[in-house]
Design a protein around this motif. Structure first.
Motif, PDB file in Angstrom:
ATOM      1  N   LEU A  74    -176.949 -23.702  89.437  1.00 20.63           N
ATOM      2  CA  LEU A  74    -176.827 -24.764  90.443  1.00 20.63           C
ATOM      3  C   LEU A  74    -175.875 -24.377  91.580  1.00 20.63           C
ATOM      4  N   PHE A  75    -175.032 -23.372  91.341  1.00 17.43           N
ATOM      5  CA  PHE A  75    -174.038 -22.975  92.339  1.00 17.43           C
ATOM      6  C   PHE A  75    -174.427 -21.700  93.084  1.00 17.43           C
ATOM      7  N   ARG A  76    -175.623 -21.210  92.840  1.00 22.61           N
ATOM      8  CA  ARG A  76    -176.045 -19.937  93.440  1.00 22.61           C
ATOM      9  C   ARG A  76    -176.638 -20.092  94.840  1.00 22.61           C
ATOM     10  N   SER A  77    -177.041 -21.316  95.213  1.00 23.29           N
ATOM     11  CA  SER A  77    -177.648 -21.473  96.534  1.00 23.29           C
ATOM     12  C   SER A  77    -176.582 -21.413  97.625  1.00 23.29           C
ATOM     13  N   GLU A  78    -177.011 -21.142  98.838  1.00 24.42           N
ATOM     14  CA  GLU A  78    -176.088 -20.926  99.956  1.00 24.42           C
ATOM     15  C   GLU A  78    -175.202 -22.144 100.231  1.00 24.42           C
ATOM     16  N   ASN A  79    -175.755 -23.339 100.123  1.00 22.01           N
ATOM     17  CA  ASN A  79    -175.004 -24.554 100.457  1.00 22.01           C
ATOM     18  C   ASN A  79    -174.423 -25.267  99.240  1.00 22.01           C
ATOM     19  N   ALA A  80    -174.380 -24.571  98.119  1.00 22.62           N
ATOM     20  CA  ALA A  80    -173.851 -25.178  96.889  1.00 22.62           C
ATOM     21  C   ALA A  80    -172.355 -25.435  97.015  1.00 22.62           C
ATOM     22  N   PRO A  81    -171.839 -26.394  96.243  1.00 27.92           N
ATOM     23  CA  PRO A  81    -170.397 -26.630  96.241  1.00 27.92           C
ATOM     24  C   PRO A  81    -169.641 -25.452  95.629  1.00 27.92           C
ATOM     25  N   ILE A  82    -168.348 -25.461  95.797  1.00 27.81           N
ATOM     26  CA  ILE A  82    -167.483 -24.457  95.185  1.00 27.81           C
ATOM     27  C   ILE A  82    -167.360 -24.776  93.696  1.00 27.81           C
ATOM     28  N   PHE A  83    -167.529 -23.766  92.860  1.00 27.50           N
ATOM     29  CA  PHE A  83    -167.455 -23.932  91.409  1.00 27.50           C
ATOM     30  C   PHE A  83    -166.044 -23.576  90.942  1.00 27.50           C
ATOM     31  N   ILE A  84    -165.414 -24.507  90.211  1.00 25.68           N
ATOM     32  CA  ILE A  84    -164.045 -24.324  89.732  1.00 25.68           C
ATOM     33  C   ILE A  84    -164.002 -24.486  88.211  1.00 25.68           C
ATOM     34  N   ILE A  85    -163.266 -23.616  87.556  1.00 30.15           N
ATOM     35  CA  ILE A  85    -163.018 -23.726  86.124  1.00 30.15           C
ATOM     36  C   ILE A  85    -161.614 -24.282  85.925  1.00 30.15           C
ATOM     37  N   ASN A  86    -161.479 -25.249  85.040  1.00 30.63           N
ATOM     38  CA  ASN A  86    -160.156 -25.805  84.752  1.00 30.63           C
ATOM     39  C   ASN A  86    -159.451 -24.970  83.681  1.00 30.63           C
ATOM     40  N   ASP A  87    -158.321 -24.395  84.065  1.00 31.60           N
ATOM     41  CA  ASP A  87    -157.371 -23.819  83.112  1.00 31.60           C
ATOM     42  C   ASP A  87    -157.987 -22.876  82.080  1.00 31.60           C
ATOM     43  N   ASP A  88    -158.860 -21.967  82.513  1.00 29.34           N
ATOM     44  CA  ASP A  88    -159.364 -20.903  81.642  1.00 29.34           C
ATOM     45  C   ASP A  88    -159.527 -19.674  82.515  1.00 29.34           C
ATOM     46  N   ILE A  89    -158.437 -18.944  82.681  1.00 27.27           N
ATOM     47  CA  ILE A  89    -158.418 -17.787  83.581  1.00 27.27           C
ATOM     48  C   ILE A  89    -159.444 -16.737  83.158  1.00 27.27           C
ATOM     49  N   GLU A  90    -159.611 -16.589  81.847  1.00 29.71           N
ATOM     50  CA  GLU A  90    -160.553 -15.585  81.349  1.00 29.71           C
ATOM     51  C   GLU A  90    -161.973 -15.910  81.792  1.00 29.71           C
ATOM     52  N   LEU A  91    -162.366 -17.181  81.683  1.00 26.18           N
ATOM     53  CA  LEU A  91    -163.708 -17.586  82.078  1.00 26.18           C
ATOM     54  C   LEU A  91    -163.883 -17.483  83.594  1.00 26.18           C
ATOM     55  N   ALA A  92    -162.862 -17.881  84.348  1.00 26.53           N
ATOM     56  CA  ALA A  92    -162.934 -17.774  85.809  1.00 26.53           C
ATOM     57  C   ALA A  92    -163.092 -16.322  86.245  1.00 26.53           C
ATOM     58  N   MET A  93    -162.467 -15.415  85.511  1.00 29.32           N
ATOM     59  CA  MET A  93    -162.589 -13.984  85.841  1.00 29.32           C
ATOM     60  C   MET A  93    -163.963 -13.446  85.457  1.00 29.32           C
ATOM     61  N   GLN A  94    -164.561 -14.020  84.412  1.00 29.76           N
ATOM     62  CA  GLN A  94    -165.883 -13.567  83.951  1.00 29.76           C
ATOM     63  C   GLN A  94    -166.979 -13.889  84.952  1.00 29.76           C
ATOM     64  N   ILE A  95    -166.847 -15.042  85.616  1.00 29.29           N
ATOM     65  CA  ILE A  95    -167.933 -15.538  86.479  1.00 29.29           C
ATOM     66  C   ILE A  95    -167.633 -15.160  87.932  1.00 29.29           C
ATOM     67  N   ASP A  96    -168.561 -14.457  88.553  1.00 32.52           N
ATOM     68  CA  ASP A  96    -168.293 -13.881  89.874  1.00 32.52           C
ATOM     69  C   ASP A  96    -167.961 -14.911  90.945  1.00 32.52           C
ATOM     70  N   ILE A  97    -168.521 -16.129  90.860  1.00 31.90           N
ATOM     71  CA  ILE A  97    -168.302 -17.112  91.923  1.00 31.90           C
ATOM     72  C   ILE A  97    -167.365 -18.244  91.503  1.00 31.90           C
TER      73      ILE A  97
END
Length: 219
Positions: free
Chosen positions: A63-86
């Protein structure tokens, strides 16, 4: 549109919270938050394991891959945020220091911080080379953060008077009954959780709350 511009133009920050959304409804609720016009959406899964959060994140990621998609944020899981490119990251005052989080994340991901006092807000704004935004709250008592003492609307007014360099969002008990007072306190952007996740039509709930906020903000 680059991330910083998208952040500044965002009015509504949605939170996909597993405390309010069943696992089998995560994709549908996320889609509705997007349809409602959220500029950012945070995955908040406090009680889940890293692997469970990862599974949810992978499910909603398309759902976040399209050009006009919102910014995707992970709450308090640095490892997961680092895993996901966007994926960006949101941290609290008791989590790792923003400087360390930025070092792990790299330069090109969004990093946000919760603040609960004017001192914390001022400190966050001095980190404009590290943070991309900060949140102020909870303005009111809220079941989303049980036991957290509300900071009150006065803090929003004080932060507004700071003229922060960073975009900032008001959170905590923002709903149709409180949003007028939130707007008039000087808030520039809002976050709402239960008020938009509980209704069956989340997209309409987001649009209604956003419109009411903007109406009173400009009135």
């Amino acid at each position: 549109m680059d991330l910083k511009q998208k952040l500044r133009e965002s009015v509504f920050y949605g939170i996909l919270d597993t405390g309010y959304v069943a696992k089998d409804m995560m994709f549908e609720k996320c889609k509705q938050l997007i349809d409602g016009g959220c500029g950012l959406i945070q995955l908040r899964a406090k009680k889940e394991t890293h692997l469970e959060r990862e599974k949810i994140a992978e499910e909603i990621l398309p759902l976040f891959r399209s050009e006009n998609a919102p910014i995707f944020i992970i709450n308090d899981d640095i490892e997961l945020a680092m895993q996901i490119d966007i994926a960006g990251l949101h941290i609290g005052q008791d989590d790792m220091p923003p400087e360390m989080a930025r070092e792990f994340l790299g330069k090109n991901k969004v990093l946000g911080l919760s603040t609960h006092s004017i001192e914390q807000a001022k400190n966050a704004d001095t980190l404009s080379d590290i943070l991309d935004y900060f949140a102020v709250g909870p303005l009111f008592a809220t079941q989303t953060k049980p036991g957290r003492i509300p900071v009150g609307l006065e803090l929003a007014s004080e932060v507004k008077a700071m003229r922060p360099k960073l975009p900032w969002f008001c959170i905590g008990g923002v709903n149709l009954n409180t949003v007028e007072s939130v707007a008039k306190s000087g808030a520039e952007r809002i976050v709402a959780v239960s008020d938009v996740l509980k209704p069956e039509d989340t997209a309409s709930a987001v649009r209604e709350l956003t419109q009411k906020f903007l109406h009173h903000k400009t009135a």
